[in-house]
Scaffold this active site. Structure first.
Site, short mmCIF file in Angstrom:
data_model
loop_
_atom_site.label_atom_id
_atom_site.label_comp_id
_atom_site.label_asym_id
_atom_site.label_seq_id
_atom_site.Cartn_x
_atom_site.Cartn_y
_atom_site.Cartn_z
CE LYS A 206 -4.47 -1.62 1.54
NZ LYS A 206 -5.65 -1.41 2.37
CE LYS B 137 -6.78 -7.05 -0.96
NZ LYS B 137 -7.41 -7.04 0.27
CE LYS C 174 -13.81 -2.07 0.79
NZ LYS C 174 -12.56 -2.07 1.58
N1 AQP Z 1 -10.13 -9.77 -3.29
C1 AQP Z 1 -10.48 -10.35 -2.16
N2 AQP Z 1 -10.67 -11.69 -2.11
C2 AQP Z 1 -11.05 -12.30 -0.95
N3 AQP Z 1 -11.27 -11.64 0.19
C3 AQP Z 1 -11.10 -10.31 0.18
N4 AQP Z 1 -11.23 -9.36 1.13
C4 AQP Z 1 -10.97 -8.14 0.62
N5 AQP Z 1 -10.64 -8.27 -0.69
C5 AQP Z 1 -10.72 -9.58 -0.98
C6 AQP Z 1 -11.63 -9.65 2.51
O1 AQP Z 1 -12.46 -8.58 2.97
C7 AQP Z 1 -12.16 -8.30 4.34
C8 AQP Z 1 -11.61 -6.95 4.64
O2 AQP Z 1 -11.64 -6.04 3.65
P1 AQP Z 1 -11.12 -4.56 3.91
O3 AQP Z 1 -11.90 -3.67 3.06
O4 AQP Z 1 -11.12 -4.24 5.37
O5 AQP Z 1 -9.63 -4.58 3.55
P2 AQP Z 1 -8.93 -4.95 2.25
O6 AQP Z 1 -8.59 -6.41 2.34
O7 AQP Z 1 -7.79 -3.99 2.10
O8 AQP Z 1 -10.04 -4.75 1.11
P3 AQP Z 1 -9.92 -3.89 -0.19
O9 AQP Z 1 -11.19 -4.03 -0.93
O10 AQP Z 1 -8.65 -4.23 -0.92
O11 AQP Z 1 -9.87 -2.44 0.42
P4 AQP Z 1 -8.93 -1.27 0.02
O12 AQP Z 1 -8.97 -1.21 -1.48
O13 AQP Z 1 -9.52 -0.06 0.67
O14 AQP Z 1 -7.57 -1.61 0.56
C9 AQP Z 1 -11.06 -9.27 4.76
O15 AQP Z 1 -11.67 -10.39 5.37
C10 AQP Z 1 -10.42 -9.64 3.44
O16 AQP Z 1 -9.75 -10.90 3.51
#
Ligand code: AQP
Length: 333
Positions: free
Chosen positions: A113, A195, A198
């Site tokens: 990040k 991965k 969002k």
């Molecule tokens: N691509 C993914 N596949 C499987 N599980 C996922 N999770 C997120 N993306 C995937 C699961 O969602 C939960 C937490 O999400 P988060 O929003 O707190 O953090 P993140 O993992 O950083 O999600 P994003 O969408 O990638 O957010 P941004 O873009 O803001 O950093 C966890 O249980 C994670 O495993």
């Protein structure tokens, strides 16, 4: 009999994606009756990268509505916003004083990040310590973690063990990883080595839970695959492997059954088939979401949050008092 405690949260850093749904929410729904679940909206975590304040407020409300629309039952779970329970930030500070710079420097999420930022905030570096505070405040037995979060759970366990041994008391319960039966890591539709996120700057890379059917089908049609034209579950074909994972997570079919179902069929038809099953499942969620998003449900959402914050605060306050006592802070009389 006391149920085991599970804690999990999602950042309101955008509209939730199919990755959040298949990797987290869909599994939470399956476990919600068996465990004592605390599901929070990780708004303190979201600001580790800049958020527009009005968008953050909107997304926080939308995230709660998406939780409920996906099937999280507010009657049996504690649902709350992290910033409504001030003990998260306070325990985070105490744990900062029991965490080493070297440990945090090894976290791969920070490395990934921080590359995307011009000025890297301290909060991004410190993210795992706040996550440790989230988990340890509630005596969590299990934390559902995807591969991406496994390192953060390990550091939580290390910090908790260090704290307990420093003060010679079992203040913190040592949490275990909860590995869901299903819920593969869902990858970006535009770059299957990354991965699905969002906050991806390219919306074609992710399926938002609120995308309409046409957008969903269009995004799947444009998903990056390869030139083999064989629907096979293989590491050499990461784009197709990702689509098989998605199709399997939605339909419950095995990889071999999916390979058979699409034998001799071109990628075009397979991609549309994946888009259709995803659109069907999200359609049901969107109907519930649209209902919750109407003004008459405003107070319902506020009530859920208030009740959740109150329940969470009671547990968190007791734990924080134990921690303050252990480190030697004077009681406030
Ligand atoms: N691509 C993914 N596949 C499987 N599980 C996922 N999770 C997120 N993306 C995937 C699961 O969602 C939960 C937490 O999400 P988060 O929003 O707190 O953090 P993140 O993992 O950083 O999600 P994003 O969408 O990638 O957010 P941004 O873009 O803001 O950093 C966890 O249980 C994670 O495993």
């Amino acid at each position: 009999m006391n149920k085991k405690i599970i804690l999990s949260g999602i950042q309101p850093s955008g509209i939730l994606t199919l990755g959040n749904y298949l990797g987290a929410l869909k599994n939470w729904v399956k476990i919600q009756t068996e465990y004592d679940c605390k599901f929070f909206i990780a708004d303190l975590h979201a600001i580790t990268v800049h958020q527009d304040p009005s968008v953050l407020r909107e997304n926080t409300k939308k995230t709660i509505m998406q939780y409920i629309a996906c099937g999280i039952d507010p009657e049996i779970n504690t649902i709350f916003a992290q910033s409504h329970v001030h003990e998260h930030a306070e325990l985070g500070w105490i744990l900062n004083c029991h965490t080493y710079m070297g440990e945090l420097s090894r976290m791969t999420q920070f490395k990934d990040k921080s590359h995307k930022q011009v000025n890297v905030g301290v909060g991004l570096f410190d993210y795992p310590v706040l996550m440790a505070a989230d988990i340890l405040l509630y005596n969590s037995d299990y934390v559902p973690v995807g591969e991406d979060q496994r390192q953060h759970l390990e550091i939580t366990r290390d910090i908790a063990q260090r704290f307990n041994s420093t003060y010679g008391k079992e203040v913190f319960k040592i949490p275990e990883a909860f590995i869901p039966e299903t819920g593969a890591r869902i990858m970006s539709l535009q770059d299957p080595t990354k991965k699905m996120s969002k906050s991806d700057s390219n919306p074609m890379g992710y399926i938002s839970l609120l995308d309409d059917r046409d957008t969903i089908i269009k995004k799947f049609k444009k998903a990056v695959t390869d030139s083999e034209n064989v629907v096979r579950y293989s590491d050499e074909q990461p784009g197709i492997k990702n689509l098989i994972n998605i199709y399997s997570a939605i339909t419950g079919k095995s990889y071999t059954d999916i390979e058979k179902e699409f034998q001799g069929v071109g990628y075009g038809k397979f991609k549309v088939a994946v888009g259709e099953v995803v659109a069907d499942e999200l359609d049901i969620i969107q109907q519930k979401y649209n209902k919750l998003n109407s003004p008459e449900y405003n107070s319902y959402i506020t009530e859920i949050l208030n009740k959740g914050a109150e329940e969470a605060h009671k547990i968190a306050e007791t734990k924080l008092n134990e921690v303050y006592d252990a480190v030697g802070f004077l009681n406030k009389l």
